[in-house]
Design a protein around this motif. Structure first.
Motif, PDB file in Angstrom:
ATOM      1  N   ILE A   1       0.858  -1.184   0.000  1.00 13.48           N
ATOM      2  CA  ILE A   1       0.000   0.000   0.000  1.00 13.48           C
ATOM      3  C   ILE A   1       0.892   1.232   0.000  1.00 13.48           C
ATOM      4  O   ILE A   1       1.846   1.312   0.760  1.00 13.48           O
ATOM      5  CB  ILE A   1      -0.932   0.040   1.232  1.00 13.48           C
ATOM      6  CG1 ILE A   1      -1.912  -1.124   1.171  1.00 13.48           C
ATOM      7  CG2 ILE A   1      -1.679   1.366   1.304  1.00 13.48           C
ATOM      8  CD1 ILE A   1      -2.827  -1.202   2.374  1.00 13.48           C
ATOM      9  N   ARG A   2       0.561   2.171  -0.853  1.00 12.40           N
ATOM     10  CA  ARG A   2       1.328   3.422  -0.939  1.00 12.40           C
ATOM     11  C   ARG A   2       0.373   4.601  -0.955  1.00 12.40           C
ATOM     12  O   ARG A   2      -0.706   4.518  -1.521  1.00 12.40           O
ATOM     13  CB  ARG A   2       2.173   3.446  -2.213  1.00 12.40           C
ATOM     14  CG  ARG A   2       3.263   2.409  -2.229  1.00 12.40           C
ATOM     15  CD  ARG A   2       4.021   2.503  -3.515  1.00 12.40           C
ATOM     16  NE  ARG A   2       5.176   1.635  -3.469  1.00 12.40           N
ATOM     17  CZ  ARG A   2       6.312   1.887  -4.102  1.00 12.40           C
ATOM     18  NH1 ARG A   2       6.436   2.977  -4.829  1.00 12.40           N
ATOM     19  NH2 ARG A   2       7.317   1.050  -4.013  1.00 12.40           N
ATOM     20  N   THR A   3       0.797   5.703  -0.363  1.00 11.37           N
ATOM     21  CA  THR A   3       0.010   6.932  -0.409  1.00 11.37           C
ATOM     22  C   THR A   3       0.823   8.017  -1.105  1.00 11.37           C
ATOM     23  O   THR A   3       2.053   7.986  -1.114  1.00 11.37           O
ATOM     24  CB  THR A   3      -0.382   7.423   0.999  1.00 11.37           C
ATOM     25  OG1 THR A   3       0.804   7.692   1.742  1.00 11.37           O
ATOM     26  CG2 THR A   3      -1.227   6.395   1.714  1.00 11.37           C
TER      27      THR A   3
ATOM     28  N   ALA B   1       3.213   8.598  -5.037  1.00 11.56           N
ATOM     29  CA  ALA B   1       3.009   7.290  -4.408  1.00 11.56           C
ATOM     30  C   ALA B   1       3.863   6.219  -5.083  1.00 11.56           C
ATOM     31  O   ALA B   1       4.292   5.262  -4.438  1.00 11.56           O
ATOM     32  CB  ALA B   1       1.532   6.904  -4.453  1.00 11.56           C
TER      33      ALA B   1
ATOM     34  N   LEU C   1      -4.397   6.649  -2.568  1.00  8.83           N
ATOM     35  CA  LEU C   1      -3.915   5.393  -2.021  1.00  8.83           C
ATOM     36  C   LEU C   1      -3.798   4.415  -3.175  1.00  8.83           C
ATOM     37  O   LEU C   1      -4.730   4.273  -3.979  1.00  8.83           O
ATOM     38  CB  LEU C   1      -4.897   4.839  -0.981  1.00  8.83           C
ATOM     39  CG  LEU C   1      -4.445   3.527  -0.361  1.00  8.83           C
ATOM     40  CD1 LEU C   1      -4.629   3.568   1.136  1.00  8.83           C
ATOM     41  CD2 LEU C   1      -5.191   2.364  -0.966  1.00  8.83           C
TER      42      LEU C   1
ATOM     43  N   TYR D   1      -2.621   0.372  -4.216  1.00  5.37           N
ATOM     44  CA  TYR D   1      -2.384  -0.956  -3.657  1.00  5.37           C
ATOM     45  C   TYR D   1      -1.749  -1.832  -4.721  1.00  5.37           C
ATOM     46  O   TYR D   1      -1.976  -1.665  -5.913  1.00  5.37           O
ATOM     47  CB  TYR D   1      -3.654  -1.573  -3.085  1.00  5.37           C
ATOM     48  CG  TYR D   1      -4.757  -1.826  -4.084  1.00  5.37           C
ATOM     49  CD1 TYR D   1      -4.839  -3.032  -4.771  1.00  5.37           C
ATOM     50  CD2 TYR D   1      -5.705  -0.852  -4.369  1.00  5.37           C
ATOM     51  CE1 TYR D   1      -5.813  -3.268  -5.702  1.00  5.37           C
ATOM     52  CE2 TYR D   1      -6.689  -1.072  -5.297  1.00  5.37           C
ATOM     53  CZ  TYR D   1      -6.762  -2.281  -5.963  1.00  5.37           C
ATOM     54  OH  TYR D   1      -7.732  -2.498  -6.896  1.00  5.37           O
TER      55      TYR D   1
END
Length: 162
Positions: free
Chosen positions: A6-8, A56, A158, A160
Motif C-alpha cells: 500500500i502506498r500513499t 506514491a 492510495l 495498492y
C-alpha cells in the motif's frame, strides 16, 4: 501486509486565473469568465491528482514528464496526462484504491460541477465513483486565493499492489 503493498501520495497544484482562457477542472469545463493560466490546459485538479499518484509510485512529478518548455505540451488536455499516469500505475503493478481532492477557489462556486468531475475522473482512472472524494472550499477572502487570483487543489491517493 508487505510495507510496499500500500502506498500513499500527495499532490498540490495552483494556477492563476486570467481573462481569455477556459476554466477546466477535473477535465470538465466550468462556466466562468476567467480560466487558469498555464502551458497546458492548466487543470490544477488533474495536475495535483497526477502528482499524488506519481509521488506514491516514487516517481518524478508531472513537470518532469511534461515540461512546460516542450512545445508539444502546449495547450495539452490534462486528461491525457492522467490516463498516461494511470497506465504507468498499472505497469508498475499498482491500482488506485481511492483518491481525495480538495479544490480551493473563492469563485466560481463549484458544488454543481462536482458530480460531473467525479464521473469523469472515475472514467479516466477506471475506478468506482465511490472511491473518489471531492470537495470545494473557499479561502475565506484571505491571500491570493481569497482575492480570486487563482485556484488550487490538494490531492491524496492510495495505491495498492495488484
Amino acid at each position: 501486509m508487505n510495507k510496499s503493498s500500500i502506498r500513499t501520495g500527495h499532490g498540490f497544484d495552483l494556477h492563476r486565473l486570467v481573462e481569455g482562457r477556459k476554466l477546466i477542472l477535473g477535465g470538465i469545463e466550468i462556466h466562468y469568465h476567467k480560466g487558469l493560466l498555464g502551458h497546458s490546459d492548466a487543470d490544477c485538479l488533474i495536475h495535483a491528482l497526477a502528482d499524488s499518484i506519481l509521488g506514491a509510485l516514487a516517481l518524478p512529478d508531472i513537470g518532469h514528464h511534461y515540461p512546460d518548455n516542450d512545445p508539444s505540451n502546449r495547450d495539452l488536455d490534462s486528461s491525457i496526462i492522467l490516463k498516461k499516469v494511470a497506465m504507468l500505475t498499472h505497469e508498475k503493478g499498482y491500482s488506485v484504491g481511492n483518491i481525495d481532492l480538495t479544490i480551493i477557489a473563492q469563485q466560481p462556486k463549484l458544488g454543481d460541477y462536482l458530480p460531473a468531475i467525479r464521473t469523469n475522473l472515475s472514467a479516466l482512472l477506471g475506478i468506482a465513483e465511490d472511491c473518489i472524494g471531492i470537495k470545494a472550499t473557499t479561502h475565506e477572502g484571505i491571500g491570493s486565493l481569497g482575492r480570486e487570483e487563482g485556484i488550487a487543489t490538494h490531492a491524496v491517493c492510495l495505491l495498492y499492489k495488484n
